[in-house]
Motif scaffolding. Structure first.
Motif, PDB file in Angstrom:
ATOM      1  N   GLY A  47     120.144 -23.122  59.260  1.00 58.67           N
ATOM      2  CA  GLY A  47     120.011 -22.730  57.864  1.00 58.67           C
ATOM      3  C   GLY A  47     120.297 -21.274  57.557  1.00 58.67           C
ATOM      4  O   GLY A  47     120.164 -20.848  56.415  1.00 58.67           O
ATOM      5  N   PHE A  48     120.702 -20.506  58.569  1.00 57.74           N
ATOM      6  CA  PHE A  48     120.996 -19.093  58.346  1.00 57.74           C
ATOM      7  C   PHE A  48     122.505 -18.895  58.200  1.00 57.74           C
ATOM      8  O   PHE A  48     123.297 -19.546  58.873  1.00 57.74           O
ATOM      9  N   ASP A  49     122.895 -17.979  57.313  1.00 60.34           N
ATOM     10  CA  ASP A  49     124.318 -17.667  57.154  1.00 60.34           C
ATOM     11  C   ASP A  49     124.791 -16.838  58.339  1.00 60.34           C
ATOM     12  O   ASP A  49     124.062 -15.989  58.853  1.00 60.34           O
ATOM     13  N   ILE A  50     126.032 -17.098  58.730  1.00 55.12           N
ATOM     14  CA  ILE A  50     126.626 -16.413  59.881  1.00 55.12           C
ATOM     15  C   ILE A  50     127.832 -15.611  59.408  1.00 55.12           C
ATOM     16  O   ILE A  50     128.698 -16.122  58.685  1.00 55.12           O
ATOM     17  N   TYR A  51     127.856 -14.355  59.838  1.00 52.66           N
ATOM     18  CA  TYR A  51     128.950 -13.443  59.517  1.00 52.66           C
ATOM     19  C   TYR A  51     129.495 -12.880  60.818  1.00 52.66           C
ATOM     20  O   TYR A  51     128.739 -12.617  61.753  1.00 52.66           O
ATOM     21  N   VAL A  52     130.791 -12.677  60.865  1.00 51.73           N
ATOM     22  CA  VAL A  52     131.415 -11.998  61.999  1.00 51.73           C
ATOM     23  C   VAL A  52     131.712 -10.577  61.552  1.00 51.73           C
ATOM     24  O   VAL A  52     132.250 -10.365  60.454  1.00 51.73           O
ATOM     25  N   VAL A  53     131.336  -9.605  62.379  1.00 55.10           N
ATOM     26  CA  VAL A  53     131.616  -8.192  62.109  1.00 55.10           C
ATOM     27  C   VAL A  53     132.338  -7.630  63.328  1.00 55.10           C
ATOM     28  O   VAL A  53     131.799  -7.628  64.424  1.00 55.10           O
ATOM     29  N   THR A  54     133.580  -7.189  63.128  1.00 58.85           N
ATOM     30  CA  THR A  54     134.416  -6.848  64.264  1.00 58.85           C
ATOM     31  C   THR A  54     135.260  -5.604  64.022  1.00 58.85           C
ATOM     32  O   THR A  54     135.841  -5.444  62.943  1.00 58.85           O
ATOM     33  N   ASN A  55     135.292  -4.730  65.019  1.00 62.84           N
ATOM     34  CA  ASN A  55     136.215  -3.588  64.996  1.00 62.84           C
ATOM     35  C   ASN A  55     137.589  -4.110  65.391  1.00 62.84           C
ATOM     36  O   ASN A  55     137.721  -4.774  66.421  1.00 62.84           O
TER      37      ASN A  55
END
Length: 177
Positions: A47-55
């Motif tokens: 139930g949690f939103d997932i985000y990708v954070v990438t250099n």
């Protein structure tokens, strides 16, 4: 406010600097790590939103065009979706490694921007990465942190892979702050 899971890309979700691929410069270079897509699916179902954070300094250095990076991220999202997972958004820093921008990890710019855009409570969210710069970015943003790997770390938790980190991530997300 929402709780979120922020995932670094290279080394957490996909291979980089392996015998198969040095850098991911096109969709065909994207090889997910064993269990990564299933881990994202399990986290998505929680139930949690997932985000990708990438250099992605390869853009600033001229090794990769931004339109090609978007194709890589679209491919990543499709692979994860086929396994039952959902990535809400991919945020990336396209600047050169020494550009001095606020978005490049270990700075927290990408996390702060996503938090504002999606009404995310950073203190109740988790940043997952395989480098200390990921952990530092998470801590600067006020997140709880999980390190993927076996090196020493300042992270709150540590696991050898994203798949094995799922219980720790979910535990951190359900802790009362």
């Amino acid at each position: 406010m929402n709780k979120a899971i922020f995932l670094d890309r290279d080394g957490v979700l996909n291979e980089v600097l392996t015998s198969r691929v040095k850098f991911v410069n096109q969709p065909g270079d994207l090889y997910l790590l064993e269990g990564a897509a299933e881990a994202v699916a399990e986290l998505s179902h929680s139930g949690f939103d997932i985000y990708v954070v990438t250099n992605q300094g390869g853009v600033g250095l001229g090794f990769l065009k931004e339109k090609d990076l978007k194709k890589i991220h679209d491919h990543l999202i499709k692979i994860v979706k086929r396994h039952g997972g959902h990535i809400k958004e991919v945020a990336y820093c396209p600047h050169k490694p020494k550009a001095g921008c606020e978005c490049r990890k270990p700075n927290a710019g990408m996390l702060l921007e996503l938090a504002e855009k999606h009404d995310i409570s950073l203190k109740d969210s988790v940043m997952v990465g395989d480098h200390e710069r990921d952990i530092e970015a998470g801590k600067k943003a006020g997140c709880k942190t999980v390190f993927i790997g076996d090196e020493d770390t300042a992270a709150d938790r540590k696991a050898p892979s994203l798949q094995s980190a799922v219980p720790s991530i979910l535990e951190l997300l359900t802790e009362e702050t």
